[in-house]
Design a protein around this motif. Structure first.
Motif, PDB file in Angstrom:
ATOM      1  N   ALA A  41      12.437   5.281   5.528  1.00  0.00           N
ATOM      2  CA  ALA A  41      11.330   4.380   5.229  1.00  0.00           C
ATOM      3  C   ALA A  41      10.601   4.809   3.959  1.00  0.00           C
ATOM      4  O   ALA A  41      10.178   3.971   3.157  1.00  0.00           O
ATOM      5  CB  ALA A  41      10.365   4.342   6.413  1.00  0.00           C
ATOM      6  N   TRP A  42      10.454   6.114   3.768  1.00  0.00           N
ATOM      7  CA  TRP A  42       9.770   6.620   2.579  1.00  0.00           C
ATOM      8  C   TRP A  42      10.591   6.324   1.318  1.00  0.00           C
ATOM      9  O   TRP A  42      10.045   5.883   0.299  1.00  0.00           O
ATOM     10  CB  TRP A  42       9.539   8.118   2.729  1.00  0.00           C
ATOM     11  N   ILE A  43      11.894   6.566   1.401  1.00  0.00           N
ATOM     12  CA  ILE A  43      12.764   6.256   0.262  1.00  0.00           C
ATOM     13  C   ILE A  43      12.671   4.776  -0.093  1.00  0.00           C
ATOM     14  O   ILE A  43      12.581   4.392  -1.261  1.00  0.00           O
ATOM     15  CB  ILE A  43      14.223   6.647   0.578  1.00  0.00           C
ATOM     16  N   LYS A  92       0.838  -1.194   0.000  1.00  0.00           N
ATOM     17  CA  LYS A  92       0.000   0.000   0.000  1.00  0.00           C
ATOM     18  C   LYS A  92       0.875   1.248   0.000  1.00  0.00           C
ATOM     19  O   LYS A  92       1.912   1.289   0.656  1.00  0.00           O
ATOM     20  CB  LYS A  92      -0.918  -0.020   1.231  1.00  0.00           C
ATOM     21  N   ASP A  93       0.446   2.252  -0.732  1.00  0.00           N
ATOM     22  CA  ASP A  93       1.230   3.476  -0.844  1.00  0.00           C
ATOM     23  C   ASP A  93       0.959   4.385   0.366  1.00  0.00           C
ATOM     24  O   ASP A  93      -0.153   4.861   0.568  1.00  0.00           O
ATOM     25  CB  ASP A  93       0.849   4.195  -2.140  1.00  0.00           C
ATOM     26  N   PHE A 147       3.894   9.542   4.873  1.00  0.00           N
ATOM     27  CA  PHE A 147       5.305   9.866   5.107  1.00  0.00           C
ATOM     28  C   PHE A 147       5.547  11.368   4.964  1.00  0.00           C
ATOM     29  O   PHE A 147       6.249  11.972   5.783  1.00  0.00           O
ATOM     30  CB  PHE A 147       6.199   9.104   4.124  1.00  0.00           C
ATOM     31  N   ALA A 148       4.974  11.975   3.929  1.00  0.00           N
ATOM     32  CA  ALA A 148       5.187  13.402   3.693  1.00  0.00           C
ATOM     33  C   ALA A 148       4.643  14.233   4.853  1.00  0.00           C
ATOM     34  O   ALA A 148       5.322  15.132   5.371  1.00  0.00           O
ATOM     35  CB  ALA A 148       4.527  13.820   2.380  1.00  0.00           C
ATOM     36  N   ILE A 149       3.415  13.941   5.261  1.00  0.00           N
ATOM     37  CA  ILE A 149       2.799  14.684   6.370  1.00  0.00           C
ATOM     38  C   ILE A 149       3.598  14.481   7.656  1.00  0.00           C
ATOM     39  O   ILE A 149       3.872  15.416   8.407  1.00  0.00           O
ATOM     40  CB  ILE A 149       1.333  14.244   6.577  1.00  0.00           C
ATOM     41  N   GLY A 150       3.978  13.219   7.914  1.00  0.00           N
ATOM     42  CA  GLY A 150       4.728  12.913   9.127  1.00  0.00           C
ATOM     43  C   GLY A 150       6.062  13.625   9.185  1.00  0.00           C
ATOM     44  O   GLY A 150       6.455  14.154  10.237  1.00  0.00           O
TER      45      GLY A 150
END
Length: 333
Positions: A88-90, A39-40, A45-48
């Motif tokens: 984690a996002w990368i 799941k994307d 991640f951006a908001i966090g």
């Protein structure tokens, strides 16, 4: 996609399955399946990252102004989480990149490395918190309790919201679970700091500030240990804990015509997908793997996917030259 069959001498016959072929007396079948893409969580991640970066700055400034070790330490902890979220996002982005001639599995393994990085970095951050807390226990310093309470309360909201964004993926993806645990740990730390600030305001006991930091750090280390253990095991290609190798072996041996097996390998390709390779030794003269369309290979791979969550199975079929046997080492080559 339809496969191509080849026969080269002996009595081997090709099986119609993805990647199946036959060579000199031994039929080999390979069938690759792929689990659904993870799941994307890009928006989460951006908001966090944005929320926590802003809070790190606020917490560090007010921690310095209020002389609160717990706020400054928590700011350092939050900074480590921002870096962890970025890693984690990368990894989540790399997992979706296509395979290449050099990276034949793509970059799926990067999600495992990110989970390991998260665990190690969090433990290092907690080590720094513990060290500073011990120093403050020996030499307590006055703390502005009200400021500590207000800033820490904001931290509960920021970290709680971020944790909620990752909650739905915490069970299915260890990489997302790492991000989720970081945020939950941050919220717990902030809650402890609020309590400490309140008690300090009422009693004037400055030593409570580092004492609470020690308790919270211990809880975070305890919660992170499982993440570290699982990510290290994954990085070493260990069988995922939710899959029983014995159960997989029994399932394969129960397939029609299978006399034995060897070279069974089960490993995580990423935090959300599992692969398997195995050599299946067929009873002499059994024709299950030669049926039109090679339903044997397809059904076996689908069974592995449905029962064990193994989405990428490669099955190699070999014909035994002797009586049926359960264990591969007892089968005639």
């Amino acid at each position: 996609m339809a496969g191509h069959d080849h026969s080269h001498g002996g009595h081997g016959h090709g099986s119609h399955a993805h990647g199946s072929h036959a060579h000199g007396g031994h039929a080999h079948g390979g069938l690759g399946g792929h689990a659904h893409a993870p799941k994307d969580f890009g928006t989460a991640f951006a908001i966090g990252i944005v929320l926590n970066t802003a809070f790190v700055v606020i917490e560090a400034v007010y921690g310095y102004l209020s002389n609160s070790m717990s706020l400054v330490a928590d700011a350092g902890h939050n900074l480590s989480d921002v870096l962890g979220l970025a890693a984690a996002w990368i990894a989540a982005i790399l997992v979706r990149r296509r395979a290449s001639a050099r990276f034949t599995y793509g970059y799926r393994g990067s999600s495992i490395l990110a989970a390991l990085f998260n665990a190690v970095f969090l433990l290092i951050a907690m080590g720094a918190v513990i060290w500073e807390a011990l120093v403050r226990l020996v030499h307590p310093e006055p703390v502005a309790g009200t400021t500590v309470m207000v800033v820490a309360a904001v931290g509960i909201l920021v970290n709680g919201l971020t944790a909620w964004l990752f909650a739905s993926g915490a069970k299915g993806d260890i990489n997302v679970r790492g991000a989720f645990l970081h945020m939950v740990a941050d919220a717990a730390v902030s809650a402890g700091v609020v309590v400490a600030g309140l008690v300090i305001q009422l009693t004037g006991l400055a030593w409570l500030d580092p004492a609470v930091s020690l308790v919270i750090a211990a809880l975070v280390v305890w919660a992170t240990w499982g993440l570290l253990r699982d990510s290290v095991a994954m990085s070493l290609d260990a069988v995922p804990p939710e899959i029983s190798p014995d159960a997989v072996t029994d399932f394969l041996l129960e397939r029609p015509g299978v006399a034995g097996l060897h070279d069974l390998h089960i490993w995580p390709m990423s935090t959300t997908s599992v692969a398997l390779t195995v050599h299946l030794v067929m009873q002499e003269g059994h024709q299950a793997h030669r049926l039109p369309g090679n339903g044997f290979l397809t059904d076996t791979a689908e069974g592995l996917r449905a029962r064990f969550g193994i989405g990428h199975a490669t099955l190699q079929v070999e014909e035994a030259g002797g009586p049926a046997c359960r264990l591969a080492q007892d089968c005639a080559a």
